[in-house]
Every structure is written in structure tokens, then in C-alpha cells.
Design an enzyme around this catalytic site. Structure first.
Site, PDB file in Angstrom:
ATOM      1  N   ASN A 174      14.807 -29.371  11.878  1.00  0.00           N
ATOM      2  CA  ASN A 174      14.409 -28.228  11.041  1.00  0.00           C
ATOM      3  C   ASN A 174      13.881 -28.679   9.694  1.00  0.00           C
ATOM      4  O   ASN A 174      14.429 -28.404   8.633  1.00  0.00           O
ATOM      5  CB  ASN A 174      15.564 -27.235  10.876  1.00  0.00           C
ATOM      6  CG  ASN A 174      16.828 -27.854  10.317  1.00  0.00           C
ATOM      7  OD1 ASN A 174      16.997 -29.059  10.325  1.00  0.00           O
ATOM      8  ND2 ASN A 174      17.712 -27.004   9.822  1.00  0.00           N
TER       9      ASN A 174
ATOM     10  N   ARG B  20      16.058 -33.646   5.846  1.00  0.00           N
ATOM     11  CA  ARG B  20      15.167 -32.736   5.103  1.00  0.00           C
ATOM     12  C   ARG B  20      13.713 -33.200   4.964  1.00  0.00           C
ATOM     13  O   ARG B  20      12.844 -32.379   4.689  1.00  0.00           O
ATOM     14  CB  ARG B  20      15.718 -32.445   3.709  1.00  0.00           C
ATOM     15  CG  ARG B  20      17.121 -31.859   3.679  1.00  0.00           C
ATOM     16  CD  ARG B  20      17.247 -30.563   4.440  1.00  0.00           C
ATOM     17  NE  ARG B  20      18.521 -29.886   4.200  1.00  0.00           N
ATOM     18  CZ  ARG B  20      19.075 -29.037   5.038  1.00  0.00           C
ATOM     19  NH1 ARG B  20      18.495 -28.776   6.194  1.00  0.00           N
ATOM     20  NH2 ARG B  20      20.213 -28.452   4.742  1.00  0.00           N
TER      21      ARG B  20
ATOM     22  N   HIS C 149      21.024 -33.798   8.685  1.00  0.00           N
ATOM     23  CA  HIS C 149      19.803 -33.182   8.157  1.00  0.00           C
ATOM     24  C   HIS C 149      19.292 -34.050   7.012  1.00  0.00           C
ATOM     25  O   HIS C 149      19.927 -34.132   5.963  1.00  0.00           O
ATOM     26  CB  HIS C 149      20.077 -31.757   7.670  1.00  0.00           C
ATOM     27  CG  HIS C 149      20.529 -30.825   8.754  1.00  0.00           C
ATOM     28  ND1 HIS C 149      19.652 -30.105   9.529  1.00  0.00           N
ATOM     29  CD2 HIS C 149      21.762 -30.523   9.205  1.00  0.00           C
ATOM     30  CE1 HIS C 149      20.335 -29.374  10.407  1.00  0.00           C
ATOM     31  NE2 HIS C 149      21.621 -29.623  10.235  1.00  0.00           N
TER      32      HIS C 149
ATOM     33  N   ASP D 166      27.030 -32.803  10.501  1.00  0.00           N
ATOM     34  CA  ASP D 166      26.181 -31.660  10.120  1.00  0.00           C
ATOM     35  C   ASP D 166      25.872 -31.736   8.630  1.00  0.00           C
ATOM     36  O   ASP D 166      25.877 -30.721   7.920  1.00  0.00           O
ATOM     37  CB  ASP D 166      26.834 -30.326  10.485  1.00  0.00           C
ATOM     38  CG  ASP D 166      25.858 -29.148  10.393  1.00  0.00           C
ATOM     39  OD1 ASP D 166      24.641 -29.389  10.240  1.00  0.00           O
ATOM     40  OD2 ASP D 166      26.308 -27.983  10.459  1.00  0.00           O
TER      41      ASP D 166
ATOM     42  N   ASN E  14      27.401 -22.715   8.317  1.00  0.00           N
ATOM     43  CA  ASN E  14      27.138 -22.114   9.621  1.00  0.00           C
ATOM     44  C   ASN E  14      27.340 -23.169  10.707  1.00  0.00           C
ATOM     45  O   ASN E  14      26.658 -24.195  10.695  1.00  0.00           O
ATOM     46  CB  ASN E  14      25.701 -21.589   9.669  1.00  0.00           C
ATOM     47  CG  ASN E  14      25.371 -20.868  10.955  1.00  0.00           C
ATOM     48  OD1 ASN E  14      26.140 -20.841  11.896  1.00  0.00           O
ATOM     49  ND2 ASN E  14      24.195 -20.287  11.006  1.00  0.00           N
TER      50      ASN E  14
END
Length: 428
Positions: free
Chosen positions: A90, A60, A58, A303, A276
Site C-alpha cells: 500500500n 511507505r 510498511h 505490522d 487496525n
């Protein structure tokens, strides 16, 4: 570009050899190599691996540059030995159009610390209702082949089937965040003895396992590829093992933190352990290690989930889920898998470079350390031991679960197409 001679490295942990880099490629591998005018790096028996590839990062950007950017994230990746990362969708706006994925791809090319391959969203806005522009993202300059709504599960079976059918046309893959949302409403940690004692909402293993079971059957029915993100339970391992025995085209990843940490750490109520899928039990951890060793789990993926200080330095219930991982991943894998005797360094190269590159279609990465191949390389000192100090991270965020923990191994050099991005453990 000048020549670089790496002298006395253990290639894939095997024989001590010299490696000559000339421009963007490996020119020669052997013993007693020399090259006039070459910069010499004395490896002294360090481990030389193909540059690491992370299929689950990620970054961002765009939208949450307060936690990470493509620049800071790829610097962190290079520090961790990575030469290629796949950036999850995301962001804000979501990477569900050709325009957004091209923006991320171009930022990676401009900064030059490692290659950045965007992952496209499966559904518009990650809302799970309508397929995103999968074909347009694939046909864009970014050439997207991996699609995921990671952070959210594609829980609608019809949508998931359509996505699998769509990507089959160009050899793409759908990477699923396996979480049945109705079984995890209000979940704060793994459902089990510890959650009951702490009074925190439980995230049951079956919420992951039921989605994986459904999706491998859908992939078999459609004849398409499915990849399971951050697999975390012993039951999930058994489902993937069963699917592979049937010849279903499924691959799976495990994170470093799920190889080491357990839900017992949540007793501290320290939000750094909130993630998560959640940290699971010791039995799950051991099952994941064994599955990675025997190949049931194909790869290690970080992750890497950076968060600003204010999103983690708060009460448990309000804290964001996720951990940074790019700069510590190789050390955790050495600790849990190599030093324990479960895997050797050739296995590490397979799980952290060769297979993730193959799954994601990163053709210039995960290549053999041999003459004529792209010089995407990582040099590791396995004898190093030291505490993790997040103050020295290249990442913009510091939400690591390993602060102060002594871990082995240190990336001393990283090379991207023959250019050093890390030298003596520091960014070049």
C-alpha cells in the site's frame, strides 16, 4: 571480509558456544574456538538467534517518504534484530506492477541494512475489483511470492478465489487483511464495553472472524495457501485451529501489540493506540498468547506502520491507524512470551525467523546457526531493562505505544551475511 568470532553466546538460548563467521557464512560453532586476526565479540551469555524475519512491514516508499523510506525502515529493522523484511504493497503508487516491486527491491539491495522482499498487491490499486499482475510480479527480479491488499480486505469472494487459484501455480500465498468492510463502517476501536462507554464506533470481532472462515474454506476448495494477517481475536484463533485440524494450508500471524495491549488503553483517547485491527480485550490477548505458544498462530509480524507526527497528534477520529514496531518487537515478545514462561528462545527463533522465512520463501534466512549456513544472525542481551525512548529510534516516525514503558531485552548486534549492521546497539 574479515573474520568475526562471537565468544560465549547461548545459541537459541541453549548451550554456551562460540560462533565463527568467515565472510558471508558461519564457519564453525563450538567451544574454545579461535581464529587468527578475527574480530572478537564477547557475548557473555547473550542469546544468539538466526536473524529475525518480518513478514509484515510498511516501508511507505514510494509515495509517503515523510513517514518512512526503505533506508530508514531497514535501519529500524536492523536495530530490532531483523535481517529480512517483507514490504507491504500500500504505497503510492501501489505495488501492483513489476516496475514498482522491482523499485522497492532494488532500494533494499542498495541500502544494505537488511534484505527487502516486496509484497505485491492482490488487486489493481487495492480496489478489490481486478486482479493485479501477479504473474509479472512473480517473474520480475523481485520474485514476489506473497500478495496482499493489506490495509484493505479482499472482500469479494470471487476475486479472492481467483487470487488463490493464480498463486497456486507458482507456490505463492495470499495474505489477507481480514475485515468485512460493511461491518466496520465508521469503526474507531474494538466493539465492546469500552466502546459503548466511550461512544466510539465499534469494530466487532465477527468482522475479522467471518472473513477468515470464508477464506480458509476457499483455500481448502482451491488447494492453495492463505495467510491471515494480524489475527486479533480469540474467535479467530479457534477458526484457524479448526482449519489446521482439517489439513487446510493456512498460516497466521500476531503482532506484538496485540500480545500486550488492550482496548482499555483507548480510554485515554491517545491516538497512538489507534490501530487496525483494533486493540482487543484481555481475554483476546491471553488467547493470542496461548495460540502463539502452541503453534496455532505461526509467527509474530510487526505490522510496522509509521506515520508522521501530524497524522497522529490530533483528535482520535481524525488520526491515522497504526503503530511502529520494528525496534520494539523482540522486547515485547520477550516480555509477554519468554519472561512469562510461555515460550523459550528456541520458540522465539521459530516464530520470528524460521517460520516467517519459510512462509515468505526467504531461503537465506531463518537458517540454523551452524557451519556452512548464511551468517544472518542476531545477538540479544535478555538481561537489559529500560524505558522505550522513541527519540532514539532509527525509524523516521515515532508513533509507538510503548513510550516510557520499561521493556526487557536489547539487540546488541545484527549481522547480514556476515557484515555487522548493528554493533553495541548502534547502527554500523
Amino acid at each position: 571480509m574479515s573474520k568475526i568470532l562471537i565468544r560465549g553466546a547461548k545459541v537459541l538460548g541453549g548451550e554456551v558456544q562460540d560462533v565463527l563467521i568467515d565472510g558471508e557464512t558461519v564457519a564453525a560453532v563450538g567451544t574454545g574456538l579461535s581464529a587468527e586476526g578475527a574480530q572478537v565479540i564477547e557475548a557473555d551469555g547473550q542469546i544468539l538467534l538466526p536473524g529475525l524475519v518480518d513478514l509484515h512491514t510498511h516501508l511507505r516508499e514510494p509515495g509517503r517518504e515523510d513517514s518512512e523510506t526503505v533506508l530508514t525502515g531497514t535501519r529500524a529493522a536492523a536495530r530490532g534484530g531483523y535481517t529480512s523484511v517483507f514490504a507491504m504493497a500500500n504505497t503510492f503508487p501501489v505495488a501492483d506492477t513489476a516496475g514498482v516491486v522491482e523499485q522497492v527491491w532494488r532500494l533494499g539491495r542498495e541500502h544494505g541494512y537488511c534484505d527487502v522482499q516486496p509484497i505485491g498487491a492482490v488487486t489493481v490499486g487495492l480496489e478489490g475489483k481486478q486482479l493485479a499482475e501477479l504473474g509479472a510480479m512473480h517473474d520480475s527480479a523481485a520474485g514476489v511470492t506473497v500478495f496482499s491488499d493489506d490495509g484493505k480486505c479482499v472482500d469479494d469472494a470471487v476475486i479472492m478465489r481467483r487470487a488463490l487459484e493464480y498463486v497456486k501455480a507458482f507456490g505463492g500465498v495470499v495474505a489477507q487483511h481480514a475485515q468485512e468492510p460493511r461491518l466496520t463502517e465508521g469503526a474507531q476501536m474494538n466493539e465492546g464495553v469500552v466502546s459503548a462507554e466511550l461512544g466510539l464506533g465499534g469494530w466487532p470481532a465477527v468482522a475479522e472472524e467471518s472473513i477468515i472462515a470464508r477464506d480458509v474454506l476457499l483455500a481448502e476448495h482451491v488447494g492453495s495457501r492463505v495467510h491471515i494477517c494480524h489475527l486479533s481475536t480469540a474467535g479467530s484463533v479457534e477458526i484457524v485451529r479448526w482449519a489446521k485440524s482439517r489439513g487446510i494450508d493456512v498460516t497466521a500471524e500476531v503482532t506484538p501489540h496485540h500480545l500486550l495491549l488492550t482496548d482499555e488503553l483507548v480510554r485515554s483517547y491517545n491516538p497512538v493506540y489507534k490501530v487496525n485491527p483494533p486493540l482487543r480485550t484481555e481475554a483476546d490477548v491471553m488467547a493470542l498468547r496461548e495460540a502463539l505458544a502452541d503453534g496455532t498462530i505461526d509467527i509474530v509480524a510487526t505490522d510496522h506502520a509509521p506515520h508522521p507526527h501530524e497524522d497522529k497528534d490530533c483528535e482520535w477520529a481524525a488520526a491515522a491507524m497504526g503503530m511502529v514496531g520494528l525496534e520494539t518487537a523482540l522486547s515485547v515478545v520477550q516480555h509477554t512470551m519468554v519472561d512469562s514462561g510461555l515460550m523459550n528462545w528456541a520458540d522465539v527463533a521459530d516464530r520470528m525467523s524460521v517460520k516467517p522465512a519459510r512462509i515468505g520463501g526467504a531461503e537465506d534466512h531463518g537458517r540454523p546457526v551452524s557451519a556452512g549456513e548464511p551468517a544472518n544472525l542476531t545477538l540479544v542481551d535478555p538481561a537489559y531493562r529500560g524505558p522505550v525512548n522513541p527519540a532514539g529510534f532509527a525509524s523516521r516516525s515515532r508513533n509507538t505505544p510503548y513510550e516510557g514503558r520499561e521493556l526487557p531485552g536489547r539487540v546488541t548486534h545484527t549481522f547480514l551475511r556476515g557484515r555487522a549492521t548493528v554493533v553495541d546497539g548502534k547502527l554500523a
